[in-house]
Structure formats: C-alpha cells, structure tokens
Motif scaffolding. Structure first.
Motif, PDB file in Angstrom:
ATOM      1  N   UNK A  27      10.105 -11.184   0.248  1.00 21.10           N
ATOM      2  CA  UNK A  27      10.294  -9.800   0.040  1.00 21.10           C
ATOM      3  C   UNK A  27      11.207  -9.394  -0.740  1.00 21.10           C
ATOM      4  N   UNK A  28      12.454 -10.035  -0.982  1.00 22.33           N
ATOM      5  CA  UNK A  28      13.684  -9.642  -1.805  1.00 22.33           C
ATOM      6  C   UNK A  28      13.060 -10.162  -3.302  1.00 22.33           C
ATOM      7  N   UNK A  29      12.277 -11.302  -3.450  1.00 20.68           N
ATOM      8  CA  UNK A  29      11.710 -11.510  -4.750  1.00 20.68           C
ATOM      9  C   UNK A  29      11.055 -10.650  -5.414  1.00 20.68           C
ATOM     10  N   UNK A  30      10.128  -9.824  -4.365  1.00 22.55           N
ATOM     11  CA  UNK A  30       9.128  -9.059  -5.114  1.00 22.55           C
ATOM     12  C   UNK A  30       9.485  -7.499  -5.176  1.00 22.55           C
ATOM     13  N   UNK A  31      10.916  -7.225  -4.746  1.00 24.42           N
ATOM     14  CA  UNK A  31      11.320  -5.976  -4.395  1.00 24.42           C
ATOM     15  C   UNK A  31      11.319  -5.130  -6.017  1.00 24.42           C
ATOM     16  N   UNK A  32      11.372  -5.662  -6.958  1.00 22.40           N
ATOM     17  CA  UNK A  32      11.455  -4.923  -8.380  1.00 22.40           C
ATOM     18  C   UNK A  32      10.124  -5.081  -8.962  1.00 22.40           C
ATOM     19  N   UNK A  33       9.070  -5.519  -8.287  1.00 21.87           N
ATOM     20  CA  UNK A  33       7.626  -5.608  -8.778  1.00 21.87           C
ATOM     21  C   UNK A  33       7.174  -4.216  -9.038  1.00 21.87           C
ATOM     22  N   UNK A  34       6.312  -4.270 -10.043  1.00 17.17           N
ATOM     23  CA  UNK A  34       5.706  -2.788 -10.257  1.00 17.17           C
ATOM     24  C   UNK A  34       4.035  -2.925 -10.569  1.00 17.17           C
ATOM     25  N   UNK A  35       3.399  -2.045  -9.895  1.00 19.55           N
ATOM     26  CA  UNK A  35       1.909  -2.208 -10.311  1.00 19.55           C
ATOM     27  C   UNK A  35       1.346  -0.724 -10.625  1.00 19.55           C
ATOM     28  N   UNK A  36       0.181  -0.817 -11.068  1.00 18.62           N
ATOM     29  CA  UNK A  36      -0.594   0.207 -11.290  1.00 18.62           C
ATOM     30  C   UNK A  36      -1.474   1.057 -10.209  1.00 18.62           C
ATOM     31  N   UNK A  37      -1.664   0.339  -9.171  1.00 25.66           N
ATOM     32  CA  UNK A  37      -2.222   0.835  -8.254  1.00 25.66           C
ATOM     33  C   UNK A  37      -1.637   0.739  -6.792  1.00 25.66           C
ATOM     34  N   UNK A  38      -2.036   1.441  -5.696  1.00 27.53           N
ATOM     35  CA  UNK A  38      -1.495   1.104  -4.361  1.00 27.53           C
ATOM     36  C   UNK A  38      -2.145   0.053  -3.981  1.00 27.53           C
ATOM     37  N   UNK A  39      -3.483  -0.434  -4.210  1.00 30.40           N
ATOM     38  CA  UNK A  39      -4.060  -1.462  -3.697  1.00 30.40           C
ATOM     39  C   UNK A  39      -3.292  -3.164  -4.194  1.00 30.40           C
ATOM     40  N   UNK A  40      -2.652  -2.896  -5.382  1.00 33.79           N
ATOM     41  CA  UNK A  40      -2.098  -4.210  -5.808  1.00 33.79           C
ATOM     42  C   UNK A  40      -0.672  -4.270  -5.698  1.00 33.79           C
ATOM     43  N   UNK A  41      -0.019  -3.030  -5.008  1.00 34.01           N
ATOM     44  CA  UNK A  41       1.401  -3.022  -5.038  1.00 34.01           C
ATOM     45  C   UNK A  41       1.624  -4.086  -3.666  1.00 34.01           C
ATOM     46  N   UNK A  42       2.784  -4.696  -3.878  1.00 36.38           N
ATOM     47  CA  UNK A  42       3.292  -5.585  -2.988  1.00 36.38           C
ATOM     48  C   UNK A  42       3.941  -4.978  -1.834  1.00 36.38           C
ATOM     49  N   UNK A  43       3.526  -5.148  -0.536  1.00 38.62           N
ATOM     50  CA  UNK A  43       4.079  -4.717   0.859  1.00 38.62           C
ATOM     51  C   UNK A  43       4.916  -5.595   1.316  1.00 38.62           C
ATOM     52  N   UNK A  44       6.011  -5.086   1.747  1.00 40.04           N
ATOM     53  CA  UNK A  44       7.018  -6.056   2.719  1.00 40.04           C
ATOM     54  C   UNK A  44       6.393  -6.589   3.858  1.00 40.04           C
ATOM     55  N   UNK A  45       6.711  -7.907   4.277  1.00 40.71           N
ATOM     56  CA  UNK A  45       5.986  -8.714   5.132  1.00 40.71           C
ATOM     57  C   UNK A  45       7.203  -9.068   6.101  1.00 40.71           C
ATOM     58  N   UNK A  46       6.560  -9.106   7.611  1.00 40.06           N
ATOM     59  CA  UNK A  46       7.696  -9.513   8.603  1.00 40.06           C
ATOM     60  C   UNK A  46       7.018 -10.272   9.586  1.00 40.06           C
TER      61      UNK A  46
END
Length: 140
Positions: A27-46
């Motif tokens: 989650x921390x490693x992907x916190x600053x990632x950016x995408x162009x659509x909602x479907x491709x955006x990283x979502x926090x996992x638990x």
C-alpha cells in the motif's frame, strides 16, 4: 493445551503478521501512483484474519489447538482521489487523474502495530522455549 502447541500458535501469528506487513508495504509503495481511469487505479488492500479453533479427539482426551489464519485480502472501499490536472500525461479526456485511496499515516501506524505484534509472537515462542528447557533441567 501443551507447551508444544504454543509454538504452532506463535508461528501462525508470525505468518499472519508477515502477510499484514507485506500488504501494508504494498500500500505504501503504491501510495503515489497515478492512473487515467478509476478501474486501473490502485486500491488499498487489507488482510482479514480469522481465529481458528480446531478440536480433535484422541481417545477420552479432548485437545484444543488455536491458530491465526489469513482468510483473505480485501480491497478498501474508500473513494479514490480524483484530481484535476489537464497537463498531466495520464489525464483522461476531462483532464482528471486518479490517485489511490491510501492514507500513508494510517499505513505507517498499521505497520508499527504489525511489527509489534510479530515481535510479541517471537517473545512468546522464546519464553515457551525457555520454560521447556527449564522443565527438562528439572529431570536431571
């Protein structure tokens, strides 16, 4: 419950906390990632933990064994961050970029908690080992 079962409990706890630490690190490693659509955006996992009670019967004795089990890993349902940045190369047709729903402060607190839980399981295993060694010395 015998002292030997404690090693299984502590070991399963350490394995579960390792999954928790790895998920938090992702989650921390992907916190600053950016995408162009909602479907491709990283979502926090638990991870989702489950206390597991397995009862086995041997003759007249009933033996209880407890362990910690990772039931699964779920994605957070918090809303993703939508930001207007028309100059960004990943902006969609409307000029928006999408960022993950990761709160780095919460993730760091979770990482500290998981690390301390892991350490407590190590201490339980060490204390059990020490008690077993002292018990064996009594027989000498």
């Amino acid at each position: 419950m015998g002292l030997y079962n404690i090693f299984n409990i502590a070991g399963s706890g350490m394995s579960a906390q390792t999954v928790r630490l790895n998920t938090t690190a992702s989650n921390i490693a992907n916190a600053d990632s950016v995408s162009s659509s909602l479907d491709q955006t990283y979502k926090a996992r638990h991870p989702v933990f489950q206390a597991e009670l397995a009862k086995a019967t041997q003759g007249q004795q009933q033996q209880e064994s407890y362990s910690v089990k990772v039931q699964g890993i779920v994605e957070s349902d918090k809303p993703l961050q939508k930001e207007y940045a028309p100059d960004h190369p990943l902006a969609d047709a409307d000029g928006f970029i999408y960022k993950p729903n990761v709160n780095v402060v919460e993730e760091m607190a979770d990482m500290i908690s998981a690390s301390q839980s892991y350490q407590m399981n190590v201490q339980v295993a060490d204390a059990t080992k020490s008690m077993l060694q002292q018990t064996l010395r009594l027989g000498q």
